[in-house]
Design an enzyme around this catalytic site. Structure first.
Site, PDB file in Angstrom:
ATOM      1  N   LYS C 188       0.827  -1.186  -0.049  1.00 19.03           N
ATOM      2  CA  LYS C 188       0.036  -0.044  -0.036  1.00 19.03           C
ATOM      3  C   LYS C 188       0.977   1.254   0.107  1.00 19.03           C
ATOM      4  O   LYS C 188       0.511   2.396  -0.547  1.00 19.03           O
ATOM      5  CB  LYS C 188      -0.807   0.230   1.165  1.00 19.03           C
ATOM      6  CG  LYS C 188      -1.731   1.398   1.564  1.00 19.03           C
ATOM      7  CD  LYS C 188      -2.646   1.752   0.360  1.00 19.03           C
ATOM      8  CE  LYS C 188      -3.713   2.445   0.435  1.00 19.03           C
ATOM      9  NZ  LYS C 188      -3.371   3.662   1.330  1.00 19.03           N
ATOM     10  N   GLU C 195       0.885   6.625  -6.655  1.00 18.89           N
ATOM     11  CA  GLU C 195      -0.059   7.744  -6.682  1.00 18.89           C
ATOM     12  C   GLU C 195       0.467   9.125  -6.717  1.00 18.89           C
ATOM     13  O   GLU C 195      -0.138  10.036  -7.605  1.00 18.89           O
ATOM     14  CB  GLU C 195      -0.916   7.608  -5.540  1.00 18.89           C
ATOM     15  CG  GLU C 195      -2.225   8.491  -5.322  1.00 18.89           C
ATOM     16  CD  GLU C 195      -2.815   8.373  -3.850  1.00 18.89           C
ATOM     17  OE1 GLU C 195      -3.115   7.221  -3.641  1.00 18.89           O
ATOM     18  OE2 GLU C 195      -2.486   9.212  -3.124  1.00 18.89           O
TER      19      GLU C 195
END
Lengths: 338, 338, 338, 338
Positions: C188, C195
């Site tokens: 993550k 991102e």
């Protein structure tokens, strides 16, 4: 003043020589006995064992460690039980300052004082002197002042900064108490981070000069090669060894690293003895990590660090993915490696 | 030797002074007559008009332009019709080398010789001498040698590089024939690109040192603020003016830019007189564009350049989009500007 | 299956709703009792206290924490003594994976199982489902499979990848056992690092489009402003909201972040509600630190991270030093901030 | 509507097929006659020569060029004398928008209209449709609307953006009039710049995941290798092909490029068929140059571009200089290339 030096590699041995030349007494120890011989010939006192080394030191003892970072803790484990309250241990190697904080804490219950010293100057230091970045307790550093003053390059090593007056302060001699434990290696860490970026600045610039002949080179004519729109603008064959020499005088980019570049390029304009695999020994990484934790941008130092990683092939998989994606969406064939 | 100087700003006037002091004859011209007065008092010959200026020069004439880049072409338009075959025009300003190529081409049919000289040394040059990067035809440059030698800092300005022997060559005096037309400004352009990156290296490093107290600063405790996991590791209050002074002696990062940093920080450790809006005058951009056209990576110089753009607010819209996206996908509220 | 959820913010509450809608039993607890009311109305069972919460859970208990990273450890300190061997604790928040390693170790002697789950999907997850990156012991994860399958978006959320066959595997449902403890949050973390860089890619691109009118803007004519050589090439007034919409169909740069950009720009082409101060919540920093420790280059993610720092003014001192140096060597006056 | 296509490579041929399938009439021409055969079989009208091609077109003629950028000008030189006032030439290739400005200017005296169309969609466009970024005169583009609508992916290719209402506008069909001449290729250029950075974002992220096993790898223990302080934190063996698949559903980083990454990694997790020499075909360079001229920062796109240069070995000399400097100041021996 008496000093005991453990670790007689390139750095430690040279520092002992500089101290001896200034009249200090040096007791030396190294796991490799041979390393001691030369220094003993120059006036140092050798030691057969760590115990003998400690015994030869007057109290409060001053032990200076000049060791690879990975060896400091094991040596400290052996050394500490032999020390007594009031003794002083200096770590002059390239330790991570986190370790300084931990070690100072560990030695505190024994009343052994810990000092961290970041040392710059490389193989030239014996002659030029060493720039010393120091962390620790103020009274201890006062006590060590004669040692620092001898190791440092001295006031004459650079013209006095306009605006400075009165008797020169330690920073002008080339040593500085930067703050509490760890501050010396913290400042040295950032010093090296800057060094990475300075080196990369020259390397990129000289590389651009070297490729100023791009318009003279035959280029593939295919969809995978960007054409050079104005080859006549890249028709220079620049003698970069001479440019390095040139910039040493009067230009804005003059520096010691440029002096060294001029020396290296004069000896071998193609630097053919090197393959371009650039190591890093940690400080650049730590500098970038400090920037990240502080929330302060360091894109230039970061680019310099990542560039070294890339020189070692660690982007290979990433690059293969780029080629794979170009094939996936555009049917682009990868060109063979040069 | 006689030289005519057009453009008597900071750079041009200082260069004339240095030439006069060495016994050269200088005819000067500037659109602002006042700029001439001081130099006339020091032995230069002033001119009422461009025509008068040209008339006073012996043939073959030597005209040196020391003008803002944007003014060179208009002045050349006025000057060229007054010149004769064999005359020499030197552009010593910060021209883009593309313009040198064009101008040399335009002057060729008139047999007027064009020389481009990139000059480094800034406001300190009169005293320190100027580092000269020169492009043009070899015989013309031979002819100008006495001028270059006077303007350059001289051999003594730096210790001789180990390995150099025999009579010093021009690069060791501080001037160099870099190649054909444009080569001088090309090398100067890259010099400035390197300068940007060197400056950024120090700026980032000192900024990291300045924020070494991040652990002492109260941080917001919210989902928009990354916690500092080990505040005790960022508890240093480092005197960066003294660090700059320190590094001037014996360290690997010593340089003229560091000398200037030490001076600026000594005068004002907070640099409060500056707002941090950093201009760029073109060479950094051109260096990066050259790297791109050559297909050569310049991530460090690029980061330094983009940093300057950001200091002027030109990333504002991009940053607003980042905040907007964080709101879109995560409902993150933007924190107010500090 | 029964699940106890602690933490009913935006993420936790939505996840409970998704689980309830699929027929799972949910016991909920939040320090703010009000947060429970809405969910109790939708079928969840509320709890007055942590003790009551634990009592209501069947053994082996399944406790899912959906809490700000800074609160996880204090809650675990209260919760752990109430748990029994065989119970399972899931941390679904944005913990640093180093903490997962430590917590799993701490819970091991009590035979309480720890699972780390990195959850992506933001405020849209209730409807779209959550992408789940999972670390922990295989048998425990098998046991939790019904929960993961419900939370995940499901196979239909994207067309099947060419080459995949047979019954869809968990990754195709949108959840994955990434490895042992910490692996979920590690993946993550890197997800978020990517991102950052994706967001910056769009932000830079749209910013370049927005400034495609640079040739129409009046520029200062002074030595501190680089002239634009071809203003006629920057005479475009581009409707970037429409460009964002356009690229959503058929282009190579289509993505969910582009969908959100199109939405944000359609609502407000100037994004005037945002000031451009961009927060970061840690994962980008950790990703870069992981890259550094692995010795792997990450210049693009690094540039994206540092850009956020700069948007918050943390380069101000560095920029002031650049202006100071330009003044020192060139007498360049700083231009006023816009 | 009738359209004449010159250039029947991967892109041109697929576009003709899509147009034929929608009922448009296509006249085709390619220097390689064989390329026409297949399309003639599908309903296109072939041409023996450029003259024959032009003759077959109804006036005002519509000629679409789908050619490598380097070939457009020579073909235009042959084509233009055959055209008449009112005819339209579309360049659908990857031209630099500077060339559009020049060509539109050159065709104006002949009253031939020029249109530039940046086309995204790659080898998938025939099926998915093409995203069209268009520059030119509004009335001409109105006339071409049926062609654009057929080539574009159509409204259904993506869910409608919240806030959009009424009949879909062209951007929602996947084509857009971006502005006057050159605007289409300008927007396409920036599109590709973003594409470079998006690709690099995934490449860096997956590379970090792939090296999450750094703690399991044996490291040299020497002064040239930074020790990994916590190898236990890098003990993951992550299945990155599955992670790519996972992120396609519900995550923030979902995109078409991720879909393609998942496909490539599923087929070959090591991507062993690729060497990692990444080409660039110009648009990334031009994007960065546009950013520089606009004075807008683009560090992420810049890092992505420079990374490609490095993958081709063009930093080699710079890296050798770094190694040489490390030897000069520190006596560091370069480690052999892996």
């Amino acid at each position: 003043m008496q000093l005991g030096m453990i670790g007689l590699g390139r750095m430690g041995a040279n520092m002992v020589e500089r101290l001896l030349a200034a009249g200090h007494d040096c007791v030396v120890y190294d796991a490799h006995a041979a390393a001691m011989m030369d220094l003993v010939g120059k006036g140092a006192e050798g030691s057969d064992s760590l115990e003998a080394f400690v015994r030869k030191l007057e109290k409060p003892r001053l032990v200076w460690l000049m060791l690879p970072a990975a060896v400091v803790d094991p040596v400290l484990d052996d050394l500490t039980p032999l020390l007594e309250p009031g003794d002083i241990v200096v770590d002059g190697g390239n330790s991570y300052y986190h370790d300084d904080l931990r070690r100072a804490e560990a030695l505190r219950p024994r009343a052994v004082h810990y000092v961290d010293v970041g040392v710059s100057g490389g193989v030239w230091g014996r002659e030029r002197g060493y720039c010393l970045m120091i962390g620790g307790e103020e009274p201890i550093l006062q006590h060590l002042d004669p040692i620092f003053r001898t190791l440092a390059p001295g006031v004459e090593a650079a013209p006095r900064t306009t605006g400075a007056s009165g008797p020169p302060e330690p920073a002008e001699w080339g040593y500085l108490h930067c703050g509490p434990h760890g501050a010396g290696h913290f400042v040295k860490m950032v010093h090296n981070g800057i060094e990475y970026a300075l080196m990369a600045a020259y390397a990129e610039g000289f590389n651009i000069l070297r490729h100023a002949d791009a318009g003279l080179v035959k280029r593939d004519k295919d969809a995978e090669t960007t054409p050079l729109r104005h080859p006549e603008r890249y028709a220079y064959d620049i003698d970069i060894a001479r440019v390095a020499e040139l910039w040493r005088r009067g230009s804005v980019v003059g520096s010691w690293l440029l002096d060294l570049s001029a020396h290296a390029l004069r000896a071998s304009p193609d630097l053919a003895a090197f393959s371009g695999r650039v190591s890093d020994s940690g400080e650049g990484r730590w500098t970038l990590q400090a920037a990240i934790e502080e929330g302060v941008p360091a894109p230039v130092i970061g680019a310099a660090l990542f560039n070294r990683f890339e020189s070692r092939g660690s982007a290979d998989f990433a690059n293969r993915l780029l080629s794979a994606l170009r094939w996936e969406f555009g049917g682009h064939q990868e060109k063979p490696k040069p």
